[in-house]
Design an enzyme around this catalytic site. Structure first.
Site, short mmCIF file in Angstrom:
data_model
loop_
_atom_site.label_atom_id
_atom_site.label_comp_id
_atom_site.label_asym_id
_atom_site.label_seq_id
_atom_site.Cartn_x
_atom_site.Cartn_y
_atom_site.Cartn_z
N GLU A 158 0.84 -1.21 0.00
CA GLU A 158 0.00 0.00 0.00
C GLU A 158 0.87 1.26 0.00
OE1 GLU A 158 -2.91 -0.43 -0.82
OE2 GLU A 158 -3.24 -2.51 -0.26
N HIS A 191 2.16 2.00 -3.41
CA HIS A 191 1.17 2.60 -4.33
C HIS A 191 1.33 4.12 -4.39
CE1 HIS A 191 -1.10 -0.58 -6.02
NE2 HIS A 191 -1.67 -1.00 -4.91
N ASP A 238 3.55 -4.90 -5.36
CA ASP A 238 3.99 -6.19 -4.81
C ASP A 238 5.52 -6.23 -4.70
OD1 ASP A 238 1.50 -7.28 -4.40
OD2 ASP A 238 1.46 -8.42 -6.28
ZN LIG Z 1 -2.72 -2.69 -4.56
#
Ligand SMILES: [Zn+2]
Length: 662
Positions: free
Chosen positions: A500, A503, A564
């Site tokens: 997160e 991101h 990821d």
């Molecule tokens: Zn995501």
């Protein structure tokens, strides 16, 4: 907090479950199979699922906990107008199959009747505005949300929408699978119009009109890859200019009807699709437009009506599109409806019973450790200038972190939940949410607001508020182990936290500054180097065959693949500072570093049907579970060390071919 003991669930073991592995496969052949093959064999896909993984297992268990809560409410009885009464009533009415089947199409009759009374294009505009309050968006969507270039203020946005199958490709591609789905979508519409009382001939006409209109909309829609590029989806303009650019359409009347009377400016997220919608409304007959609007109502209501509607709905969206074999049990569908209508009311009950405050403390500590590791990694980047690094640090330092549940709960007082009908309750709940949204128009953004309910098994990053959020629902095994070792937690929720955070710096998030504004804070050279490095992941994933000759979409999944990748790198670095990693004592035959990667893989343990592989590849910006492991790990050097992966192993990538971003 009333009761802080977490219930033990079937996946909630605090040690690693060795039976999840398949050690007949070498880690370097398919790490996914090696780490999760035992789980896959032990958990064949239940008939009601198109994909079933450890994620879904956890969701099911959450639903069981919520059902117990609701059952207790229903039995106890509660003051009229209380959240407990509303949640209990809505659940019970969804369970009442006798009442639902007796009513048939009755609950939507008056709405359909109103549509048949439309006599001119302004009636159509009024109806589309009305329908968008409680059903899916006809023609295009309207919403209120932060202004991407002035992120503290809420403005109006309109955006491409209005197609039932969800993505333009379903309407336009000529492969056999897409053609077959279009045929079945026609069947679905004919069946549902018939269920709603249309004669065979009328149902056929209405379905054909709808498919023609949706296909014309789909042709104008921009692709899902383009939708991920923030600057291609921001076109702020004055309403006066909209009126001259996109005619004939009574924009002032439209905004009045959606509840935004006197609006002076807005963001038109996608210009051409909205323009095309306006032209379609001008060109089509009133009768065809009525058919299309009626379909929006029927299709949105189907899951809340009698079994004939529900079954036809499942035959298409479940069976044909995803490959599921059986409808989910009524009680699970009813829980979904309650979660969707009154998410925070359920969430409040859920966290009181199931979420221990210590979990929040442990999470906040993990988030701090991860942020520190990401900061160190930013400092170490060879490709980024000092100037941009400084700003990246500022952005990282201003992340808003939300864990567990909101500080203030939503007030459901204005929402009436009554005995009239399931669908009418759904309409009132949607109108309640809509009123709340409209109320925010032109006001400062409330940054304490949550965009997921606490019981949700998921997490998010929002670029416009630069916030990361981890609801209570995901703070359980296999993501989070309150009493588990660090390797499990850093490999599990640690990677999710890192994901997160990353991101905020993926191909999309990096374009927003620390205030959440779409602004270029990178030097040109840094942006060029970033794109070059991201390209490695695009090409790598483009090359993956997900089913027969169908390939993954590296451009569409880039943001998630970067997240990821970054999540793994950052969490691994943070993990290296723990006592467990430093002492390197093996547990169950695995080193701490090995356990870190096994824990990561366990998040994505699952099985998926072929039809669902095709659907997800088309609509989901995440890679498939298998490739979140076998596609991500070849780019992580620490994984090679942990499992002694050698050049002859199928998953081996030479160092110069590995991605290196965050
Ligand atoms: Zn995501």
């Amino acid at each position: 907090m009333t009761n802080c003991t977490r219930q033990k669930t079937t996946v909630a073991t605090e040690t690693f479950d060795l039976s999840s592995l398949d050690t007949t496969v070498a880690p370097g052949t398919s790490f996914y199979r090696y780490a999760t093959g035992g789980w896959q064999d032990a958990n064949p896909i239940p008939d009601e699922y198109a994909r079933y993984g450890s994620f879904d297992q956890l969701r099911e268990e959450n639903q069981e906990q919520i059902q117990q809560l609701i059952q207790t409410l229903v039995e106890a009885g509660h003051r009229q107008g209380s959240n407990a009464q509303k949640v209990g009533t809505l659940y019970s009415i969804g369970m009442d199959s006798v009442k639902l089947n007796r009513e048939g199409a009755e609950p939507i009759h008056s709405l359909l009747e109103t549509i048949t009374q439309a006599s001119d294009k302004n009636d159509i505009i009024r109806l589309m505005a009305e329908i968008s309050r409680y059903a899916s968006n006809p023609f295009f969507g309207f919403r209120v949300g932060p202004d991407n270039k002035n992120s503290t203020m809420n403005i109006a946005h309109i955006y491409q929408s209005g197609i039932g199958m969800g993505d333009r490709d379903y309407y336009l591609l000529q492969d056999d699978h897409s053609k077959e789905l279009r045929k079945q979508y026609m069947t679905l519409m004919e069946t549902q119009f018939g269920n709603a009382g249309y004669s065979g001939e009328d149902a056929l006409r209405a379905a054909a009109n709808t498919l023609r209109i949706e296909t014309a909309l789909a042709e104008a829609h921009i692709t899902r890859e383009m939708r991920r590029v923030p600057e291609l989806n921001y076109h702020k303009m004055a309403v006066a200019d909209l009126s001259s650019a996109m005619a004939p359409f009574d924009w002032e009347y439209y905004f009045e009807e959606v509840g935004a009377k006197g609006l002076d400016s807005l963001n038109v997220s996608q210009v051409e699709p909205v323009n095309a919608a306006v032209k379609i409304i001008a060109a089509e007959s009133i009768e065809a437009l009525q058919d299309y609007l009626s379909w929006k109502v029927i299709d949105s209501a189907a899951a809340y009506l009698s079994d004939d509607f529900v079954d036809a709905n499942f035959d298409f969206y479940g069976r044909a599109m995803s490959g599921s074999k059986e409808l989910r049990p009524r009680w699970r569908r009813s829980i979904d409806a309650v979660n969707s209508a009154m998410g925070e009311a359920v969430g409040q009950l859920y966290v009181e019973k199931y979420f221990p405050p210590e979990a929040k403390e442990r999470m906040l500590q993990l988030v701090d450790n991860l942020a520190e590791a990401l900061g160190e990694r930013i400092d170490q980047l060879e490709w980024m200038s000092d100037e941009t690094k400084e700003k990246a640090h500022e952005k990282l330092g201003t992340f808003i972190v939300k864990v567990g549940y909101p500080d203030k709960w939503k007030d459901y007082t204005p929402l009436d939940i009554k005995e009239d009908s399931y669908w009418q309750n759904r309409v009132r709940a949607a109108e309640f949410a809509y009123a709340e949204m409209i109320d925010e128009l032109g006001k400062p953004v409330d940054r304490s607001k949550w965009y997921m309910s606490p019981q949700t098994v998921n997490a998010y990053y929002s670029p416009s508020s630069n916030e990361i959020c981890f609801p209570a629902g995901i703070l359980q095994p296999p993501f989070f182990y309150m009493n588990g070792d660090d390797a499990l937690n850093y490999g599990g929720i640690g990677v999710v936290i890192g994901h997160e955070m990353t991101h905020g710096f993926d191909d999309q998030g990096r374009k927003f500054d620390k205030e959440g504004n779409l602004a270029d804070w990178w030097t040109e050279e840094d942006a060029r180097r970033f794109d070059e490095r991201a390209r490695v992941l695009v090409d790598f994933f483009d090359n993956i065959a997900v089913l027969d000759t169908v390939h993954a979409n590296g451009t569409f999944t880039l943001g998630e693949n970067i997240a990821d990748h970054g999540g793994l790198q950052v969490s691994y670095q943070a993990f290296q500072k723990t006592e467990q990693a430093q002492q390197a004592v093996s547990l169950n035959g695995f080193t701490p570093n090995q356990r870190f990667f096994l824990s990561y893989a366990s998040l994505w343990a699952g099985n998926v049907r072929d039809a669902e592989i095709l659907r997800l590849t088309r609509v989901d910006s995440h890679s498939l579970g298998r490739w979140r492991v076998d596609g991500a790990l070849p780019h992580i050097s620490a994984w090679y060390e942990a499992f002694d992966i050698q050049p002859e192993d199928p998953m081996y990538l030479p160092e110069e071919e590995r991605a290196s971003i965050w």
